[in-house]
Write a protein that holds these residues in place. Structure first.
Motif: not given
Length: 75
Positions: A20-27, A47-53, A61-68
């Protein structure tokens, strides 16, 4: 519960690893129960991960979101 194996933590039965990590965060690696796959928030994150990757990804699985956002799965 989790044992170290070749420098990596073993994932307990019934769980899976996601990064988990947004593009400007460390995963960061999270271990979540497989039953969370059916949670509406997790489905939205997938669904967000599918669109991104896309679908072709090896490893966790890589999830493009903030940890919170992940903490809401545990409530």
């Amino acid at each position: 519960m989790m044992k170290e194996e070749d420098g990596k933590m073993k994932i307990p039965k019934g769980c899976m690893a996601v990064m988990v990590g947004h593009e400007d965060e460390e995963k960061k690696r999270f271990i979540i129960p497989v039953m969370y796959i059916n949670h509406p928030l997790f489905m939205e994150l997938l669904k967000d991960a599918e669109l991104e990757y896309g679908f072709h990804n090896q490893g966790p699985i890589n999830i493009p979101c903030r940890y919170c956002k992940i903490k809401y799965l545990y409530i």
